[in-house]
Design a protein around this motif. Structure first.
Motif: not given
Length: 261
Positions: A185-190, A219-223, A251-252
């Motif tokens: 499972l791959e999730i890009e969080i926006c 989990l991509d773009d995880f803050w 990304s952050h």
């Protein structure tokens, strides 16, 4: 000819056109063609294995019909009401990027029919726009699951998921619930809201869900916000054979330290 790519052009074949009987790959990007001709063109490519359709923001049709028995991979980006899959027993890889103006909402019967048609599906990428009428939808309006399970789906990609959007998040979990043999499972969080939506992912809401085969999560773009941490907690609690979690926060970079705490 085995491979054909057409980009930004008008397609109007002569009446005597019999299709491409040797074509394996067809890519149509921002072409002008009627839905009837498009369906006919696709159906006359009897050996077609890979189909890529990129439709402009203005829909060419309410319905696109795809009837190709050897189709293995289908990639669609655009605005559409319904994609009718007919006789696609070998279709294992699907990518759907639904633009604003589409009407294949998760509670729509067309949405259900689409996934019911691709019963051999193993790899799915699903990205959809939150339609205006559902921006403020109540959580109980979102579907909880499909009326059937997809037992062959192994890999699921969810780009640009807005966890702050309760409706979108629940629609995504509507699909995840129906993939009992999911392994990746791959999730890009926006989003960047610190805590809104965390309650949506509380474990009590998913008492009937266990990801018994899920082994890897990315989990991509995880803050590291509250709702993101709750999502991570949910995945840990519900995935008994999970062996690998990749958290990408590049990304952050200024917030990377928060992730490592």
């Amino acid at each position: 000819m085995r491979h054909l790519t057409l980009d930004n052009c008008l397609i109007h074949p002569p009446s005597s056109f019999q299709g491409f009987d040797r074509l394996i790959t067809l890519e149509l990007c921002n072409v002008a063609i009627s839905s009837e001709l498009l369906g006919s063109l696709i159906s006359h490519c009897s050996l077609l294995e890979k189909l890529v359709l990129e439709i402009s923001e203005v829909p060419i049709s309410n319905i696109i019909e795809i009837n190709v028995s050897k189709l293995k991979s289908f990639d669609f980006s655009g605005c559409i009401s319904y994609i009718s899959l007919m006789n696609v027993p070998l279709l294992t890889k699907v990518s759907l990027n639904l633009y604003e103006g589409s009407s294949m909402e998760a509670q729509n019967v067309y949405f259900v029919k689409f996934f019911e048609s691709c019963f051999a599906l193993e790899h799915l990428l699903f990205k959809f726009y939150i339609f205006d009428q559902f921006d403020n939808a109540e959580t109980d309006e979102a579907p909880k699951r499909l009326p059937f399970d997809h037992n062959r789906v192994k890999r699921f990609y969810l780009p640009s998921i807005i966890l702050e959007s309760l409706y979108q998040t629940l629609c995504c979990f509507c699909l995840i619930r129906c993939f009992p043999y999911l392994e990746y499972l791959e999730i890009e969080i926006c989003n960047d809201n610190d805590d809104y939506g965390a309650a949506l992912l509380e474990l009590e809401r998913f008492a009937d869900v266990t990801f018994n085969h899920l082994r890897e999560v990315k989990l991509d773009d995880f803050w590291g916000n509250a709702h993101e941490m709750q999502l991570l907690k949910l995945l840990f609690a519900k995935s008994p054979v999970l062996v690998r979690v990749i958290i990408d926060s590049y990304s952050h970079p200024k917030r990377r330290s928060k992730i490592l705490v």
